[in-house]
Design a protein around this motif. Structure first.
Motif, PDB file in Angstrom:
ATOM      1  N   LEU A 166       0.833  -1.203   0.000  1.00 40.82           N
ATOM      2  CA  LEU A 166       0.000   0.000   0.000  1.00 40.82           C
ATOM      3  C   LEU A 166       0.867   1.251   0.000  1.00 40.82           C
ATOM      4  CD1 LEU A 166      -2.694  -1.002   2.684  1.00 40.82           C
ATOM      5  CD2 LEU A 166      -2.611  -1.574   0.245  1.00 40.82           C
ATOM      6  N   GLY A 167       0.661   2.123  -0.982  1.00 38.51           N
ATOM      7  CA  GLY A 167       1.327   3.408  -1.001  1.00 38.51           C
ATOM      8  C   GLY A 167       2.804   3.328  -1.358  1.00 38.51           C
ATOM      9  N   THR A 168       3.488   4.446  -1.102  1.00 36.80           N
ATOM     10  CA  THR A 168       4.896   4.566  -1.507  1.00 36.80           C
ATOM     11  C   THR A 168       5.797   4.970  -0.339  1.00 36.80           C
ATOM     12  OG1 THR A 168       4.445   6.835  -2.245  1.00 36.80           O
ATOM     13  CG2 THR A 168       4.360   5.098  -3.916  1.00 36.80           C
ATOM     14  N   GLY A 169       5.430   4.567   0.857  1.00 41.06           N
ATOM     15  CA  GLY A 169       6.328   4.757   1.987  1.00 41.06           C
ATOM     16  C   GLY A 169       7.549   3.879   1.862  1.00 41.06           C
ATOM     17  N   ASP A 170       8.532   4.126   2.720  1.00 38.57           N
ATOM     18  CA  ASP A 170       9.806   3.407   2.613  1.00 38.57           C
ATOM     19  C   ASP A 170       9.641   1.894   2.733  1.00 38.57           C
ATOM     20  OD1 ASP A 170      11.053   5.861   2.356  1.00 38.57           O
ATOM     21  OD2 ASP A 170      11.598   5.996   4.472  1.00 38.57           O
ATOM     22  N   VAL A 171       8.818   1.436   3.694  1.00 41.77           N
ATOM     23  CA  VAL A 171       8.606  -0.005   3.854  1.00 41.77           C
ATOM     24  C   VAL A 171       7.938  -0.585   2.610  1.00 41.77           C
ATOM     25  CG1 VAL A 171       7.420  -1.789   5.196  1.00 41.77           C
ATOM     26  CG2 VAL A 171       8.537   0.109   6.367  1.00 41.77           C
ATOM     27  N   SER A 172       6.957   0.121   2.073  1.00 38.63           N
ATOM     28  CA  SER A 172       6.255  -0.366   0.886  1.00 38.63           C
ATOM     29  C   SER A 172       7.192  -0.499  -0.310  1.00 38.63           C
ATOM     30  CB  SER A 172       5.090   0.564   0.544  1.00 38.63           C
ATOM     31  OG  SER A 172       4.114   0.550   1.560  1.00 38.63           O
ATOM     32  N   LEU A 173       8.080   0.470  -0.496  1.00 39.81           N
ATOM     33  CA  LEU A 173       9.010   0.395  -1.627  1.00 39.81           C
ATOM     34  C   LEU A 173       9.950  -0.799  -1.477  1.00 39.81           C
ATOM     35  CD1 LEU A 173       9.950   4.148  -2.248  1.00 39.81           C
ATOM     36  CD2 LEU A 173       8.149   2.785  -3.312  1.00 39.81           C
ATOM     37  N   PHE A 174      10.467  -1.000  -0.270  1.00 37.33           N
ATOM     38  CA  PHE A 174      11.297  -2.173  -0.036  1.00 37.33           C
ATOM     39  C   PHE A 174      10.500  -3.451  -0.291  1.00 37.33           C
ATOM     40  CE2 PHE A 174      14.513   0.268   2.477  1.00 37.33           C
ATOM     41  CZ  PHE A 174      15.655  -0.304   1.940  1.00 37.33           C
ATOM     42  N   THR A 190      -1.529   3.445  -5.164  1.00 38.73           N
ATOM     43  CA  THR A 190      -1.021   4.805  -5.081  1.00 38.73           C
ATOM     44  C   THR A 190      -2.107   5.736  -5.581  1.00 38.73           C
ATOM     45  OG1 THR A 190       0.844   6.270  -5.618  1.00 38.73           O
ATOM     46  CG2 THR A 190       0.010   4.880  -7.400  1.00 38.73           C
ATOM     47  N   SER A 191      -1.890   7.040  -5.442  1.00 41.51           N
ATOM     48  CA  SER A 191      -2.855   8.022  -5.950  1.00 41.51           C
ATOM     49  C   SER A 191      -2.251   8.875  -7.043  1.00 41.51           C
ATOM     50  CB  SER A 191      -3.323   8.932  -4.808  1.00 41.51           C
ATOM     51  OG  SER A 191      -2.226   9.639  -4.252  1.00 41.51           O
ATOM     52  N   SER A 192      -1.036   8.568  -7.472  1.00 45.13           N
ATOM     53  CA  SER A 192      -0.298   9.416  -8.397  1.00 45.13           C
ATOM     54  C   SER A 192       0.135   8.620  -9.620  1.00 45.13           C
ATOM     55  CB  SER A 192       0.930   9.999  -7.688  1.00 45.13           C
ATOM     56  OG  SER A 192       1.876  10.472  -8.602  1.00 45.13           O
ATOM     57  N   ALA A 193      -0.168   9.153 -10.811  1.00 49.00           N
ATOM     58  CA  ALA A 193       0.250   8.482 -12.042  1.00 49.00           C
ATOM     59  C   ALA A 193       1.774   8.451 -12.143  1.00 49.00           C
ATOM     60  CB  ALA A 193      -0.341   9.204 -13.255  1.00 49.00           C
ATOM     61  N   ALA A 194       2.425   9.526 -11.719  1.00 43.02           N
ATOM     62  CA  ALA A 194       3.891   9.555 -11.771  1.00 43.02           C
ATOM     63  C   ALA A 194       4.481   8.492 -10.853  1.00 43.02           C
ATOM     64  CB  ALA A 194       4.390  10.939 -11.382  1.00 43.02           C
ATOM     65  N   LYS A 195       3.931   8.352  -9.656  1.00 42.51           N
ATOM     66  CA  LYS A 195       4.416   7.323  -8.741  1.00 42.51           C
ATOM     67  C   LYS A 195       4.078   5.926  -9.247  1.00 42.51           C
ATOM     68  CE  LYS A 195       4.663  10.049  -4.497  1.00 42.51           C
ATOM     69  NZ  LYS A 195       4.195  10.218  -3.096  1.00 42.51           N
ATOM     70  N   PRO A 306      18.350   0.057  -2.698  1.00 43.99           N
ATOM     71  CA  PRO A 306      17.317   0.849  -2.036  1.00 43.99           C
ATOM     72  C   PRO A 306      17.100   2.184  -2.741  1.00 43.99           C
ATOM     73  CG  PRO A 306      18.829  -0.104  -0.436  1.00 43.99           C
ATOM     74  CD  PRO A 306      19.426  -0.350  -1.792  1.00 43.99           C
ATOM     75  N   VAL A 307      15.878   2.686  -2.640  1.00 46.66           N
ATOM     76  CA  VAL A 307      15.523   3.936  -3.311  1.00 46.66           C
ATOM     77  C   VAL A 307      15.871   5.111  -2.405  1.00 46.66           C
ATOM     78  CG1 VAL A 307      13.681   5.269  -4.393  1.00 46.66           C
ATOM     79  CG2 VAL A 307      13.650   2.766  -4.512  1.00 46.66           C
ATOM     80  N   VAL A 308      16.767   5.969  -2.858  1.00 45.75           N
ATOM     81  CA  VAL A 308      17.142   7.193  -2.131  1.00 45.75           C
ATOM     82  C   VAL A 308      16.534   8.371  -2.874  1.00 45.75           C
ATOM     83  CG1 VAL A 308      19.026   8.663  -1.351  1.00 45.75           C
ATOM     84  CG2 VAL A 308      19.257   6.170  -1.226  1.00 45.75           C
ATOM     85  N   ASP A 309      15.731   9.162  -2.183  1.00 45.65           N
ATOM     86  CA  ASP A 309      15.017  10.261  -2.824  1.00 45.65           C
ATOM     87  C   ASP A 309      15.825  11.550  -2.820  1.00 45.65           C
ATOM     88  OD1 ASP A 309      12.558  11.400  -3.989  1.00 45.65           O
ATOM     89  OD2 ASP A 309      12.457  12.534  -2.129  1.00 45.65           O
ATOM     90  N   ARG A 310      16.372  11.926  -1.656  1.00 40.68           N
ATOM     91  CA  ARG A 310      17.134  13.170  -1.577  1.00 40.68           C
ATOM     92  C   ARG A 310      18.147  13.085  -0.443  1.00 40.68           C
ATOM     93  NH1 ARG A 310      11.852  13.547  -0.244  1.00 40.68           N
ATOM     94  NH2 ARG A 310      11.224  14.624   1.668  1.00 40.68           N
ATOM     95  N   ALA A 311      19.252  13.786  -0.662  1.00 39.05           N
ATOM     96  CA  ALA A 311      20.368  13.737   0.284  1.00 39.05           C
ATOM     97  C   ALA A 311      20.719  15.148   0.748  1.00 39.05           C
ATOM     98  CB  ALA A 311      21.584  13.092  -0.364  1.00 39.05           C
ATOM     99  N   PHE A 312      21.114  15.256   2.018  1.00 39.97           N
ATOM    100  CA  PHE A 312      21.491  16.523   2.624  1.00 39.97           C
ATOM    101  C   PHE A 312      22.897  16.406   3.204  1.00 39.97           C
ATOM    102  CE2 PHE A 312      16.959  16.592   2.463  1.00 39.97           C
ATOM    103  CZ  PHE A 312      16.589  17.924   2.343  1.00 39.97           C
ATOM    104  N   GLY A 329       7.837  12.472  -0.719  1.00 40.87           N
ATOM    105  CA  GLY A 329       8.866  12.016  -1.629  1.00 40.87           C
ATOM    106  C   GLY A 329       8.639  10.586  -2.074  1.00 40.87           C
ATOM    107  N   PHE A 330       9.678  10.002  -2.654  1.00 39.15           N
ATOM    108  CA  PHE A 330       9.627   8.630  -3.152  1.00 39.15           C
ATOM    109  C   PHE A 330      10.972   8.018  -2.825  1.00 39.15           C
ATOM    110  CE2 PHE A 330       9.798   5.159  -6.167  1.00 39.15           C
ATOM    111  CZ  PHE A 330       8.472   4.758  -6.335  1.00 39.15           C
ATOM    112  N   GLY A 331      11.107   7.480  -1.622  1.00 40.11           N
ATOM    113  CA  GLY A 331      12.374   6.918  -1.219  1.00 40.11           C
ATOM    114  C   GLY A 331      12.941   7.601   0.019  1.00 40.11           C
ATOM    115  N   LYS A 332      14.134   7.182   0.404  1.00 39.97           N
ATOM    116  CA  LYS A 332      14.733   7.605   1.654  1.00 39.97           C
ATOM    117  C   LYS A 332      15.280   9.030   1.596  1.00 39.97           C
ATOM    118  CE  LYS A 332      15.205   5.296   4.715  1.00 39.97           C
ATOM    119  NZ  LYS A 332      14.298   4.967   5.869  1.00 39.97           N
ATOM    120  N   VAL A 333      15.208   9.695   2.734  1.00 39.04           N
ATOM    121  CA  VAL A 333      15.899  10.967   2.948  1.00 39.04           C
ATOM    122  C   VAL A 333      17.158  10.643   3.755  1.00 39.04           C
ATOM    123  CG1 VAL A 333      15.817  13.225   4.062  1.00 39.04           C
ATOM    124  CG2 VAL A 333      13.810  12.334   2.845  1.00 39.04           C
ATOM    125  N   VAL A 334      18.316  11.021   3.238  1.00 43.01           N
ATOM    126  CA  VAL A 334      19.574  10.670   3.888  1.00 43.01           C
ATOM    127  C   VAL A 334      20.404  11.919   4.150  1.00 43.01           C
ATOM    128  CG1 VAL A 334      19.624   8.385   2.804  1.00 43.01           C
ATOM    129  CG2 VAL A 334      20.828  10.290   1.722  1.00 43.01           C
TER     130      VAL A 334
END
Length: 337
Positions: A166-174, A190-195, A306-312, A329-334
């Protein structure tokens, strides 16, 4: 070394930067230079006092990270300087069942990964798959192990069966990636065509738009010829548990990963939800070091990334928290060092 610690309740920012002496490893410890750390929802909950396990005041945050061993204690036998490691979410839970005496968590009751150097007990450390970047390796301990155990703990899931996520949270993507690695058919929502396109690129066989299909359980039934999903990774509950039951096969497994909300919620299951169902509902709370090791073997064997979405940057760690809280987002924030 530079570090962050959990701010006092009511502070303007959730974490406070500081400078401390670099720690010295004890006989059975590793000194690890942090290369990347990753955020999870529990890290936000800890800053607001909503996490079920009370945190230690001023703890170094974050349960998830990866880095390079720079020094090993005199009694260490499993690792040496130069090894790439991560650590178990529950550092004292090695295998078997979780017991009350093993309830320490990195970034909650004991210091976590948001520092330039961390001390790890040798028993908590796990070698990371060689093909992963530091950011990808940092993503594994919480969401990765949770998804792994959601799929494998019962021992009943086999290749060719259908998994619903269900959805695109981190657990779901894994769960999408790992279920495909196991040879399963994957249906996700999901609710998004892009996702939806990105989910298919990760391996999802079918994606159901739950806005266009409010009764998405019926669409899952249609896609499975009326049989339903053999395993449901239920990350949206308790609100969605009824539909998950209606989407599930007669003898399905439903792994309910409860999402703590701003107000208490009630699990409501109706007669219609249970009609014709002999499904088993179970829970997972991440997993042991042995589970993390099993996940790492699977990730390495399958070449999973693993899916990484954005890094700081490390200096922007507070901004990473804000982005994780506010930006879908779509994936982890690191946070990379």
């Amino acid at each position: 070394m530079r570090t962050y610690r959990l701010a006092a309740p009511g502070s303007e920012k959730p974490i406070e930067p500081g400078t401390e002496e670099r720690p010295v490893p004890g006989p059975a410890q590793l000194l690890v230079r942090t290369r990347a750390a990753a955020l999870n929802r529990r890290d936000l909950m800890i800053t607001t006092g909503r996490y079920p396990l009370p945190s230690r005041p001023g703890v170094v945050p974050l349960s998830d990270g990866a880095g390079e061993v720079v020094e090993a204690g005199a009694d260490v036998t499993r690792f040496r300087a130069g090894d790439r490691v991560t650590a178990s979410y529950w550092p004292r839970w090695i295998s078997g069942q979780l017991r009350p005496d093993l309830l320490d968590q990195l970034g909650c009751t004991v210091d976590g990964w948001l520092a330039e150097y961390v001390l790890l007990d040798e028993a908590a450390a796990v070698a990371v798959p060689g093909h992963l970047t530091w950011a990808e390796a940092a993503a594994l301990p919480c969401a990765g192990v949770t998804a792994w155990n959601a799929l494998t703990r019962s021992g009943l899931l086999t290749a060719g069966q259908t998994v619903l996520t269900l959805g695109t949270g981190d657990v779901s993507l894994f769960a999408v990636q790992l279920a495909k690695l196991m040879g399963c058919r994957v249906i996700t929502t999901t609710s998004s065509a892009a996702k939806a396109d990105r989910l298919k690129a990760l391996g999802a066989d079918e994606v159901v738009d739950y806005v266009a299909n409010p009764d998405w359980s019926g669409e899952v039934r249609r896609l499975t010829g009326g049989a339903g999903a053999d395993l449901v990774v239920e990350t949206q509950g308790p609100a969605t548990i009824g539909q998950s039951l209606r989407a599930a096969a007669t003898y399905a497994q439903i792994c309910l990963l409860w999402v703590v909300s701003a107000r208490p919620e009630t699990l409501v299951i109706t007669e219609d939800d249970l009609s014709g169902s002999l499904a088993t509902i179970r829970r997972e709370f991440v997993g042991s070091r042995t589970d993390l090791e099993a996940l790492c073997r699977a990730v390495e064997a399958g070449g999973l990334r693993p899916v990484v979405d954005r890094a700081f940057a490390f200096d922007d760690a507070a901004e990473a928290y804000a982005s994780f809280r506010d930006d879908a987002g779509f994936g982890k924030v690191v946070i990379e060092l």
